[in-house]
Write an enzyme that holds these catalytic residues in place. Structure first.
Site, PDB file in Angstrom:
ATOM      1  N   HIS A   1       2.661  13.887  13.501  1.00  0.00           N
ATOM      2  CA  HIS A   1       4.024  14.195  14.132  1.00  0.00           C
ATOM      3  C   HIS A   1       4.420  15.637  14.487  1.00  0.00           C
ATOM      4  O   HIS A   1       5.041  15.800  15.488  1.00  0.00           O
ATOM      5  CB  HIS A   1       5.211  13.751  13.173  1.00  0.00           C
ATOM      6  CG  HIS A   1       5.359  12.315  12.857  1.00  0.00           C
ATOM      7  ND1 HIS A   1       5.530  11.362  14.022  1.00  0.00           N
ATOM      8  CD2 HIS A   1       5.315  11.954  11.914  1.00  0.00           C
ATOM      9  CE1 HIS A   1       5.390   9.965  13.455  1.00  0.00           C
ATOM     10  NE2 HIS A   1       5.082  10.351  12.332  1.00  0.00           N
TER      11      HIS A   1
ATOM     12  N   HIS B   1       4.134   4.826  12.644  1.00  0.00           N
ATOM     13  CA  HIS B   1       5.072   5.589  13.609  1.00  0.00           C
ATOM     14  C   HIS B   1       4.111   6.267  14.572  1.00  0.00           C
ATOM     15  O   HIS B   1       2.870   6.295  14.568  1.00  0.00           O
ATOM     16  CB  HIS B   1       5.375   6.974  12.555  1.00  0.00           C
ATOM     17  CG  HIS B   1       6.186   6.806  11.640  1.00  0.00           C
ATOM     18  ND1 HIS B   1       5.667   6.424  10.256  1.00  0.00           N
ATOM     19  CD2 HIS B   1       7.770   6.336  11.621  1.00  0.00           C
ATOM     20  CE1 HIS B   1       6.804   6.028   9.518  1.00  0.00           C
ATOM     21  NE2 HIS B   1       8.103   5.910  10.188  1.00  0.00           N
TER      22      HIS B   1
ATOM     23  N   ASP C   1       1.455   3.203   6.236  1.00  0.00           N
ATOM     24  CA  ASP C   1       2.899   2.609   6.329  1.00  0.00           C
ATOM     25  C   ASP C   1       2.966   1.507   7.129  1.00  0.00           C
ATOM     26  O   ASP C   1       3.888   0.861   7.483  1.00  0.00           O
ATOM     27  CB  ASP C   1       3.783   3.505   6.466  1.00  0.00           C
ATOM     28  CG  ASP C   1       3.400   4.480   7.746  1.00  0.00           C
ATOM     29  OD1 ASP C   1       4.033   5.608   7.975  1.00  0.00           O
ATOM     30  OD2 ASP C   1       2.363   4.358   8.652  1.00  0.00           O
TER      31      ASP C   1
ATOM     32  N   TYR D   1       3.972   4.647   2.174  1.00  0.00           N
ATOM     33  CA  TYR D   1       5.044   5.095   1.134  1.00  0.00           C
ATOM     34  C   TYR D   1       5.238   4.236   0.154  1.00  0.00           C
ATOM     35  O   TYR D   1       6.022   4.204  -0.971  1.00  0.00           O
ATOM     36  CB  TYR D   1       6.343   5.444   1.985  1.00  0.00           C
ATOM     37  CG  TYR D   1       5.975   6.542   3.056  1.00  0.00           C
ATOM     38  CD1 TYR D   1       5.781   6.081   4.347  1.00  0.00           C
ATOM     39  CD2 TYR D   1       5.758   7.759   2.666  1.00  0.00           C
ATOM     40  CE1 TYR D   1       5.466   7.207   5.296  1.00  0.00           C
ATOM     41  CE2 TYR D   1       5.519   8.796   3.574  1.00  0.00           C
ATOM     42  CZ  TYR D   1       5.301   8.642   5.141  1.00  0.00           C
ATOM     43  OH  TYR D   1       4.796   9.203   5.735  1.00  0.00           O
TER      44      TYR D   1
END
Ligand SMILES: NCCCNCCCCCC(=O)CS
Ligand SMILES: [Zn+2]
Length: 680
Positions: free
Chosen positions: A137, A176, A267, A307
């Protein structure tokens, strides 16, 4: 050919931690790294890897991607007190600083670069770096989403600079969108970036318009940015596999990367509080296996998110086990992608049609043309893809996930022995260096044992006058595979059809429920397949008179293009999805006379199918071409794929044939589905 798997882990990277209360960032904990490493130790995987130390990335290396302002801002945090750390953290979306963060982030960068060096120098073939803080990110001028420096982006720029690479593939299977990585490379055609991500029509963080499927790259980079948005939660193993078969792998093989980097976030796995997806750890073994067929196996896996500690750890172990070339466990769950996944797959294929040859011939079309995409938002119900399984991942599900994973991992069968390929006396085996991989030579079955076996079960298949001997090596090898003494094997035979017929009968008699047979070349014997225990895919030159394809007997007319191998799209778009839908317990690859495929096409099939049937593959070769035998031996022994020649797209009529077969069979073999237009 390099071998060995690097593992990079440094306990120092656990010293970055959240000092205040922040419900958004409090899932990015040091235990993510230590729990993963401990699970690797628990499965005795650490000792099988080659340890490579982390190092601090230098400022110069960080400046390959980031601005000096960003670097200076990060550096200045080392001396800050908690109040100052909290204030500067507030400048960014979802990021926290600790006095050790800067040091840890430099170690994360350096670990990624050490991994690239280990692979590019040939010290190892592939490897994994367990790092934090993650990277995908973070942007040129900003920290974001738990990320300070973009480890994978820096690794790509570093590899281009130091090794003169011109084609690097980044696969981002984190749940993500790695918008940071997208921004860094969106105008760069030398880096192909693929990301799938929870999106829910821009509802899910980071809720960017440019995370959608129509962000294909800019300027010279058009076609080199691939976004596959998941518009529902609850995506599972079959959705992920379909995304590889129908989107990533065809593009990746056409791109033909020199190095593959994975932004390896877990994740996207089951139980993760961020992802809310349902994919189980063993799917990462299959995804890793597919990527090992590229770039001569040069693969660097670098940790991003993940996570749920148990889900993360099990998925990390599945990845490392596959990098070590252990045979893959069967992937679980119904092999049928959900409608929402197929919509996204169809749209991203349509968006990329102008940029990829293999797509040019596919008449993909947008699900809705872009102007009506808003309709999709209205129609999207909020229920996850599969209601039943999604319950497992509800908020207080943590302990239930533990229990689920405990049970799930117990049911996972790890094939034994790790890949070992057997053969009987091969003419060429006299010269060991022609077989660059270790082949386990087994003694032929002796004559009367063979006669007893054949007369009991297979007399009708073997005309009396035919010498029984040629059956010997096939049955000898098959017996070893059935008894799990070896994983795979090569048998020579002067009559592949007869050998295959006996091998099929023998396997069913032994109790196998599903045997996939891929027969390349001309053959007349095709045993009855109606009870579904045998699935035949017959790849041949000429139209088989009167034999049309059916659910368990598929005829694929393919004459490879003279100047290159155009068979990719048939393997990736058809054979692989059918094979994964069928979930065979044994695979028989037979090469008869007049094979219509080149050696690379046959090696590609073996390499990609090896994830199935716990790598139990019997190769029956009639064609004694030494190069074929060598390539088959290498592919079976898990050595990475040979270099495929020029990639030529298949002709329109070949693509039409695939399309016709896909339409005819996609109700039976649902992994073939890649668009909703065909009236699913
Ligand atoms: N309403 C605002 C919600 C913000 N959520 C931010 C989550 C960041 C996750 C970053 C990550 O997992 C890296 S792999
Ligand atoms: Zn993530």
């Amino acid at each position: 050919m390099a071998s060995g798997t690097a593992l990079i882990y440094d306990e120092a990277m656990t010293r970055h931690k959240l000092l205040w209360n922040d419900p958004i960032c409090d899932i990015e904990v040091p235990e993510r790294l230590s729990a993963s490493y401990e699970q690797l130790q628990c499965y005795h995987l650490v000792e099988r890897c080659i340890p490579v130390p982390a190092r601090e990335g230098s400022e110069e290396e960080i400046l390959l991607v980031h601005s000096s302002e960003h670097l200076e801002a990060a550096k200045s945090t080392q001396a800050m007190n908690e109040e100052e750390l909290k204030r500067i953290s507030g400048n960014y979306d979802s990021f926290f600083f600790h006095p050790n963060t800067y040091h840890c982030a430099r170690l994360a960068v350096g670990a990624a670069l050490q991994l690239v060096d280990s692979v590019m120098s040939g010290k190892v073939c592939n490897g994994m770096a367990l790092v934090r803080p993650p990277g995908h990110h973070s942007q040129r001028n900003a920290a974001n989403g738990f990320c300070l420096f973009n480890n994978v982006a820096i690794a790509a720029e570093y590899a281009k600079l130091k090794y003169g690479l011109q084609r690097i593939l980044i696969v981002d299977w984190d749940v993500h969108h790695g918008q940071g990585t997208q921004y860094i490379f969106e105008e760069d055609p030398s880096v192909l970036y693929f990301s799938w991500h929870r999106y829910e029509h821009q509802e899910f963080w980071p809720s960017l318009k440019e995370s959608d499927y129509d962000a294909v790259g800019l300027g010279k980079g058009k076609g080199f940015n691939i976004n596959l948005p998941w518009n529902k939660v609850g995506m599972g193993n079959s959705d992920y596999l379909a995304a590889f078969f129908h989107v990533l792998l065809p593009m990746a093989f056409e791109f033909d990367p020199e190095l593959v980097l994975v932004s390896s976030g877990y994740d996207s796995g089951i139980g993760d509080p961020e992802g809310q997806m349902n994919a189980t750890p063993e799917v990462f073994a299959h995804l890793t296996h597919f990527l090992m067929q590229l770039a001569h196996g040069k693969l660097c896996v670098i940790l991003e998110g993940g996570y749920h500690l148990r889900s993360l750890s099990e998925s990390v172990c599945m990845t490392v086990r596959t990098l070590l070339r252990d045979p893959l466990p069967q992937v679980t769950g119904e092999m049928a992608p959900c409608l929402s996944a197929i919509e996204s797959i169809q749209n991203v294929r349509a968006a990329h049609k102008p940029y990829w040859k293999w797509l040019t011939y596919e008449d993909t079309s947008f699900l809705h043309n872009l102007s009506t995409k808003s309709d999709l938002v209205k129609t999207a119900d909020t229920n996850p893809c599969r209601d039943d399984e999604a319950k497992i991942t509800d908020s207080n599900g943590t302990d239930r996930i533990e229990r689920f994973l405990e049970l799930h991992m117990k049911n996972i069968v790890f094939p034994v022995p790790p890949i070992k390929t057997a053969t009987t006396e091969l003419k060429a085996s006299a010269d060991p260096n022609t077989f660059p991989v270790h082949l386990h030579v087994v003694k032929e079955m002796d004559k009367n044992e063979l006669e007893a076996l054949v007369s009991d079960f297979h007399a009708d298949l073997v005309e009396a006058n035919k010498t029984l001997l040629f059956l010997g090596s096939t049955l000898t090898i098959l017996d070893k595979i059935l008894k799990k003494e070896v994983c795979s094997g090569i048998a020579e035979s002067p009559a592949a059809s007869a050998s295959v017929a006996v091998a099929l009968r023998h396997s069913l008699h032994f109790g196998f429920q599903r045997v996939l047979c891929i027969f390349v070349g001309d053959t007349d014997i095709m045993p009855s397949t109606e009870d579904g225990k045998i699935l035949i895919i017959h790849v041949c030159k000429k139209e088989q008179t009167g034999k049309s394809s059916s659910k368990h007997y598929v005829v694929l007319n393919w004459k490879e293009d003279a100047d290159g191998n155009d068979f990719f799209s048939a393997v990736l778009g058809f054979i692989l999805p059918v094979a994964y839908s069928y979930q065979p317990n044994l695979i028989i690859i037979a090469v008869g006379a007049n094979r219509s495929l080149g050696i690379s096409g046959i090696s590609l099939i073996i390499g990609l199918l090896q994830g199935l049937a716990e790598s139990r593959i019997l190769a029956v070769i009639e064609d004694t071409d030494i190069n074929l035998m060598q390539s088959v031996a290498k592919a079976l022994a898990g050595a990475s794929m040979p270099h495929f020649g020029v990639h030529v797209p298949p002709t329109q009529e070949k693509v039409n044939q695939i399309k016709k077969l896909r339409n005819q069979l996609q109700q039976d073999w649902k992994m073939l589905q890649c668009s909703v237009n065909d009236g699913i």
